[in-house]
Design an enzyme around this catalytic site. Sequence first.
Site, mmCIF file in Angstrom:
data_model
loop_
_atom_site.group_PDB
_atom_site.id
_atom_site.type_symbol
_atom_site.label_atom_id
_atom_site.label_comp_id
_atom_site.label_asym_id
_atom_site.label_seq_id
_atom_site.Cartn_x
_atom_site.Cartn_y
_atom_site.Cartn_z
ATOM 1 N N GLY A 1 0.834 -1.202 0.000
ATOM 2 C CA GLY A 1 0.000 0.000 0.000
ATOM 3 C C GLY A 1 0.868 1.250 0.000
ATOM 4 N N VAL B 1 17.192 8.057 0.096
ATOM 5 C CA VAL B 1 18.051 6.907 -0.226
ATOM 6 C C VAL B 1 19.005 7.290 -1.358
ATOM 7 C CG1 VAL B 1 18.063 4.572 -1.228
ATOM 8 C CG2 VAL B 1 16.390 5.141 0.553
ATOM 9 N N ARG C 1 1.173 -5.094 -6.207
ATOM 10 C CA ARG C 1 1.153 -6.329 -5.428
ATOM 11 C C ARG C 1 1.566 -7.425 -6.406
ATOM 12 N NH1 ARG C 1 -2.779 -3.386 -1.925
ATOM 13 N NH2 ARG C 1 -1.560 -3.256 -0.038
ATOM 14 N N ASP D 1 4.500 -4.622 6.363
ATOM 15 C CA ASP D 1 5.032 -5.909 6.833
ATOM 16 C C ASP D 1 4.992 -7.013 5.770
ATOM 17 O OD1 ASP D 1 2.318 -6.084 6.997
ATOM 18 O OD2 ASP D 1 2.256 -6.825 9.060
ATOM 19 N N GLY D 2 4.047 -6.943 4.850
ATOM 20 C CA GLY D 2 4.030 -7.919 3.747
ATOM 21 C C GLY D 2 5.289 -7.779 2.906
ATOM 22 N N SER D 3 5.614 -6.562 2.569
ATOM 23 C CA SER D 3 6.812 -6.284 1.767
ATOM 24 C C SER D 3 8.073 -6.713 2.527
ATOM 25 C CB SER D 3 6.907 -4.785 1.454
ATOM 26 O OG SER D 3 5.742 -4.367 0.798
ATOM 27 N N THR E 1 3.657 2.976 5.927
ATOM 28 C CA THR E 1 2.243 2.597 5.933
ATOM 29 C C THR E 1 1.458 3.583 6.798
ATOM 30 O OG1 THR E 1 0.625 1.004 6.762
ATOM 31 C CG2 THR E 1 2.788 0.850 7.707
ATOM 32 N N ASP F 1 -1.109 2.940 8.407
ATOM 33 C CA ASP F 1 -1.703 2.244 9.557
ATOM 34 C C ASP F 1 -0.870 2.367 10.830
ATOM 35 O OD1 ASP F 1 -3.778 1.357 8.016
ATOM 36 O OD2 ASP F 1 -2.804 -0.541 7.486
ATOM 37 N N ASP G 1 1.191 0.317 12.073
ATOM 38 C CA ASP G 1 1.091 -0.922 12.855
ATOM 39 C C ASP G 1 2.378 -1.741 12.827
ATOM 40 O OD1 ASP G 1 0.871 -1.469 10.173
ATOM 41 O OD2 ASP G 1 -0.732 -2.936 10.362
ATOM 42 N N ARG H 1 -8.186 -1.908 8.862
ATOM 43 C CA ARG H 1 -8.915 -3.191 8.956
ATOM 44 C C ARG H 1 -8.503 -3.962 10.184
ATOM 45 N NH1 ARG H 1 -8.231 -3.726 3.218
ATOM 46 N NH2 ARG H 1 -10.093 -2.867 2.279
#
Length: 335
Positions: A11, A23, A72, A103-105, A126, A128, A130, A172
């Site tokens: 996201g 960077v 994705r 965290d998925g990445s 993100t 979120d 989180d 979510r």
Amino acid sequence: MKKIAVLTSGGDSPGMNAAVRAVVRKAIYEGVEVIGVNRGYAGLIEGDFITLGASAVSDIINRGGTFLRSARCEEFRTKEGRQKAADQLRKEGAEGLVVIGGDGSFTGAMLLTNETGIKTIGVPGTIDNDIACTDDSIGYDTAMNTIIDAITKIRDTASSHERAFVIEAMGRHAGFLTLAAGLAGGAESILVPEIKFNIDEVCDKVQKGYEKGKIHSIILVAEGVEFEGNEFETNRDVNESNAFTIGRIINERTGFDTRVSILGHIQRGGSPTGRDRLLASRLGAAAVDAMLAGETNKMVGLIHNKIEVSDIKDAIEGKKEFDKDLYELANILSI
Ligand code: ADP
């Protein structure tokens, strides 16, 4: 190390561009070349690279979204996909990869390192907020301010018409964003996934507020709220957002004109705030420092305003603690 790559994944969040800029500029300052990977892991597997000189990242610190774009990618979830990605990086001469995402990445990055030896450093991006091992992640502050701005605008019309408003914010699984925005925006009730809510209490608060002379009521709801008891469940239309169900029940029980506003993707966009630009600049530069120090499988974060380099595994598996005191404070201040 002579060459590294950078990508944005998952996201998008405001400030990712500022992180890429940091960077690139820090690496160039240290004498390291940078290639940008378009479209996250999908572009990595395809070898969709661009050389990023210092001027390629001019005029992006102020822009939301990510100019490298994000995607994705299912193929990256496979070992073969990750092997292809490593081959592309090696062909290009890149020895390390900075992954800006959630965290998925990070899970993808960790597997890439473990299986292929490509050095990876994660930068948390993100809205979120989180991700463990950092106080804030890039984009959170901008999204919080977008929600506060929406609450402020909606409150004007809510007051004019003496209405209750249920506003749905993104989240979510995590309520950090909703809690912070609700507290800072002065919402009367804040409903988050971490704490089951009781619909009777929400209705009571609306009712009592009006009895005390309040001319509006704002209920800020995270998408993934959990509710107590099965009465809410029976009232619920599975095809609609929880916010609509909550709004309908408040209207039926209290008789107050209740409207619902789903903020949706406006929360993801917009020019990053000063705080997010600062965070992105610090973390982007810190990722390059970590890489040049020989680190891998790490995430850079900011804890108590200091750069911390943590194991990426801890960032993925660690659970950021929900601040119950802050939640309690929001309740106290909204009486
Ligand atoms: P975020 O990074 O914001 O949490 P996603 O969960 O969508 O976003 O992850 C972004 C991408 O990272 C996915 O499309 C996929 O390519 C990769 N990824 C996510 N989870 C895994 C996993 N368990 N194994 C390998 N790759 C993953």
